[in-house]
Write an enzyme that holds these catalytic residues in place. Structure first.
Site, PDB file in Angstrom:
ATOM      1  CD  GLU A   1      -4.818  70.954 -19.121  1.00 33.99           C
ATOM      2  OE1 GLU A   1      -5.306  72.089 -19.280  1.00 33.99           O
ATOM      3  OE2 GLU A   1      -4.708  70.419 -18.001  1.00 33.99           O
TER       4      GLU A   1
ATOM      5  CB  THR B   1      -7.020  65.846 -19.399  1.00 34.29           C
ATOM      6  OG1 THR B   1      -7.624  64.564 -19.652  1.00 34.29           O
ATOM      7  CG2 THR B   1      -7.634  66.881 -20.332  1.00 34.29           C
TER       8      THR B   1
ATOM      9  CE1 TYR C   1     -14.934  64.276  -9.084  1.00 31.72           C
ATOM     10  CE2 TYR C   1     -13.492  62.375  -8.956  1.00 31.72           C
ATOM     11  CZ  TYR C   1     -14.160  63.320  -9.707  1.00 31.72           C
ATOM     12  OH  TYR C   1     -14.056  63.307 -11.067  1.00 31.72           O
TER      13      TYR C   1
ATOM     14  CG  LEU D   1       2.858  71.703 -25.679  1.00 31.96           C
ATOM     15  CD1 LEU D   1       3.705  70.653 -24.978  1.00 31.96           C
ATOM     16  CD2 LEU D   1       3.601  73.032 -25.750  1.00 31.96           C
ATOM     17  N   GLY D   2       0.140  70.953 -29.464  1.00 26.34           N
ATOM     18  CA  GLY D   2      -0.152  70.305 -30.729  1.00 26.34           C
ATOM     19  C   GLY D   2      -1.428  69.498 -30.649  1.00 26.34           C
TER      20      GLY D   2
END
Length: 627
Positions: free
Chosen positions: A321, A269, A529, A324-325
């Site tokens: 994320e 991530t 945030y 792909l693997g």
């Protein structure tokens, strides 16, 4: 170990160099299987429909709010009457009207049959289960949508089987077997995803296997000379840090989810931690990563600090994320444990002054390990969480207010607070403090002491528990974040708050909170945030309304020069903005990579690319909201 004779010289795989000599002195206590703080059956310790430990929660008892358990400084069922008053006054909550979620179900959706796949998995000695609780626990992360779905019992698609590989080699076998039998794999780490990335696509007809990496948590080797270490990807943050500190080292990566999230999840991530100013974000800490794809294993051959060898495929893995693997092993930088750890805090006349101070600190590259600025709304919120003291403490609080208002001539409804964390040698920390306090003074700021800074830093790990209490009393609440350049930081905060207030007015929402904080700073900008929550009493679809308002806020963030995400990732809930962020060419480049590495779309979590642009499946009917 302090004695060189007690250490054993070994050559780490992939780190042999060109002359065949062993370049690294490795600790003889590794490889080491870690006994994790989080058990394999997560439901034994963690909530199935909320955040964190089962024994830690905010409750209303005898007319006041308490926090249970003894894992955090605020715990022990200490009364928090100021917090109760704050909730009642600001959200118009009826504390007698508690609405708990549904109990843990006894029946679960029947798994999609995949007998040949399971036979092959078991034949290779890979642990797996189709237990309903285990499957349910791994069907979601920590978005508002996820938790609301659990609390209302409205979940639809859950994994059909949970796999527990114990090594890179077992993951290779799982990926081969999944391709052979056309079974979808969704990697699952700590379950703290706040982007919808681990949720099962509802329209997926194929069997779905949650690949739980928790049993892959060994420390494979540690290189004291070069200050790098290799871990399996399933190790939890608190376990990783504990094991390294026993050897005198630290990674220094502390995201808010650090207690539960995993190393592999951080890489997948592009995570950021609270102490990134000293230790770096995960992309700065990463030396080498190993990922199993449908076409084979992707990894760099050498663990060297830098290489000029075309595009850096580490960055193909970072932020992928789970599409792909499966990330299996990670080589990361480590540092000696700092001699000194000191907290501090600053008071500013207003949020604008605080932003200008943080910008100057960044300009001079003087950021301590952590420097965070909260606006007045969050300051008031934090004050409500203070544990009340005796008569002397009450008198001291009154004196502080007199000092702020009469001596410093500040307005309590405008002040902003910065919390600081310094790490390093004693002399370095003293000099660092003096320089930052001098900069703060130029912007009307002054020191508010170390205890306030420590409380503010530790409170970060407790805030996530508040949402569960809020949901019990008809409040939906979430956070969302962005990154932005310094020249647009203040205007973005103003614009997004204004946008949320206008949307609340459109929906006739009377009782709500919108606040913000600057959490990470860089040479060229900062991470911001936002925290938003509202009383949804009388609304039949509160989560949908929340999603609509947050989507408007995200549109405003992008219009004001902000990014799609600083560190939460894209997942499914922000995929609609992905093409806008990377360009059409960027989308096609990602899709080409996906087709090459995963031609059968086995890693079909549905993250990053919006459904209407993917080569599979229709567009989703709703956009989920996140934590």
């Amino acid at each position: 170990m302090s004695s060189a004779s007690a250490e054993k010289t070994l050559v780490a795989k992939g780190n042999e160099g060109t002359n065949g000599k062993a370049p690294a002195t490795l600790d003889p206590s590794v490889p080491k299987k870690i006994i994790s703080a989080i058990p394999k059956q997560r439901q034994q310790l963690l909530k199935w429909n909320g955040w964190g430990y089962k024994d830690s929660r905010f409750l209303i008892q005898d007319g006041t709010i308490v926090f249970t358990g003894d894992r955090y400084p605020i715990g022990g069922k200490v009364s928090l009457p100021h917090f109760r008053d704050y909730v009642v006054e600001n959200f118009n909550v009826d504390i007698s009207d508690r609405r708990e979620g549904v109990p843990l179900p006894n029946e679960f959706p029947a798994p999609v049959p995949c007998p040949e796949f399971l036979q092959d998995i078991q034949r290779h000695g890979i642990d797996c289960t189709q237990n309903g609780e285990d499957r349910l626990f791994r069907c979601h992360g920590q978005t508002l949508h996820d938790v609301h779905m659990m609390r209302t019992g409205t979940f639809k698609r859950i994994p059909d089987v949970v796999l527990f590989p114990t090594s890179h080699e077992q993951v290779e076998q799982i990926v081969l077997t999944a391709n052979r039998h056309n079974v979808v794999l969704i990697p699952y780490g700590g379950g703290t995803s706040v982007s919808g990335s681990v949720s099962c696509p509802e329209d997926e007809a194929r069997p779905i296997a949650a690949l739980d990496t928790s049993q892959m948590n060994r420390m494979l080797w540690i290189d004291r000379e070069n200050l790098v270490a290799c871990f399996e990807a399933g190790i939890v943050g608190q376990d990783l840090e504990r094991e390294l500190r026993q050897l005198g080292f630290t990674v220094g990566h502390e995201p808010d989810s650090y207690e539960f999230s995993t190393l592999g999840g951080w890489v997948a991530t592009r995570a950021s931690g609270m102490k990134k100013n000293v230790y770096g974000n995960i992309e700065d800490l990463l030396v080498r990563v190993k990922m199993v794809t449908s076409k084979g294993v992707l990894e760099r051959s050498l663990a060297v600090p830098r290489v000029s060898c075309g595009p850096d495929f580490n960055h193909l893995v970072l932020g992928s994320e789970g599409t792909l693997g499966v990330i299996t092993e990670v080589v990361i930088k480590i540092r000696p444990v700092p001699q000194v750890k000191r907290y501090g805090s600053l008071v500013f006349p207003d949020f604008s002054s605080g932003i200008r101070c943080l910008r100057e600190v960044a300009r001079e590259r003087l950021q301590p390990a952590s420097i965070r600025l909260i606006d007045n709304e969050q300051f008031v919120f934090g004050q409500a969480l203070k544990i009340p003291g005796g008569p002397l403490a009450t008198a001291a609080e009154k004196l502080k207010k007199v000092y702020l208002t009469h001596v410093k001539r500040l307005q309590l409804d405008r002040i902003a607070i910065a919390t600081l964390l310094f790490e390093g040698h004693e002399d370095q920390v003293k000099q660092h403090e003096a320089k930052i306090f001098a900069i703060a003074k130029r912007y009307g700021g002054f020191s508010a002491g170390s205890s306030n800074g420590e409380k503010g830093y530790i409170l970060t790990f407790v805030i996530a528990y508040i949402r569960d209490l809020a949901l019990d009393y008809s409040i939906v609440a979430e956070s969302f974040e962005t990154s932005v350049s310094w020249d647009r930081c203040e205007s973005l905060c103003i614009n997004v708050k204004s946008c949320v207030r206008k949307e609340c007015a459109k929906h006739n929402i009377q009782h709500y909170l919108i606040s913000c904080r600057v959490t990470q700073s860089y040479d060229a900008g900062a991470c911001v945030y936002f925290y938003f929550g509202f009383n949804h009493a009388g609304f039949s679809n509160p989560v949908t309304i929340y999603e609509e308002i947050e989507n408007k806020a995200r549109d405003e963030i992008l219009a004001s020069g902000g990014s799609i995400s600083h560190h939460h990732g894209i997942g499914k809930i922000r995929s609609r903005w992905y093409p806008q962020s990377v360009s059409d060419v960027g989308v096609q480049l990602y899709k080409a990579t996906k087709r090459e590495l995963d031609p059968k779309n086995i890693f079909a979590a549905g993250n990053l690319i919006p459904a209407e642009l993917r080569d599979d499946g229709p567009a989703p009917t709703s956009l989920m909201a996140k934590l």
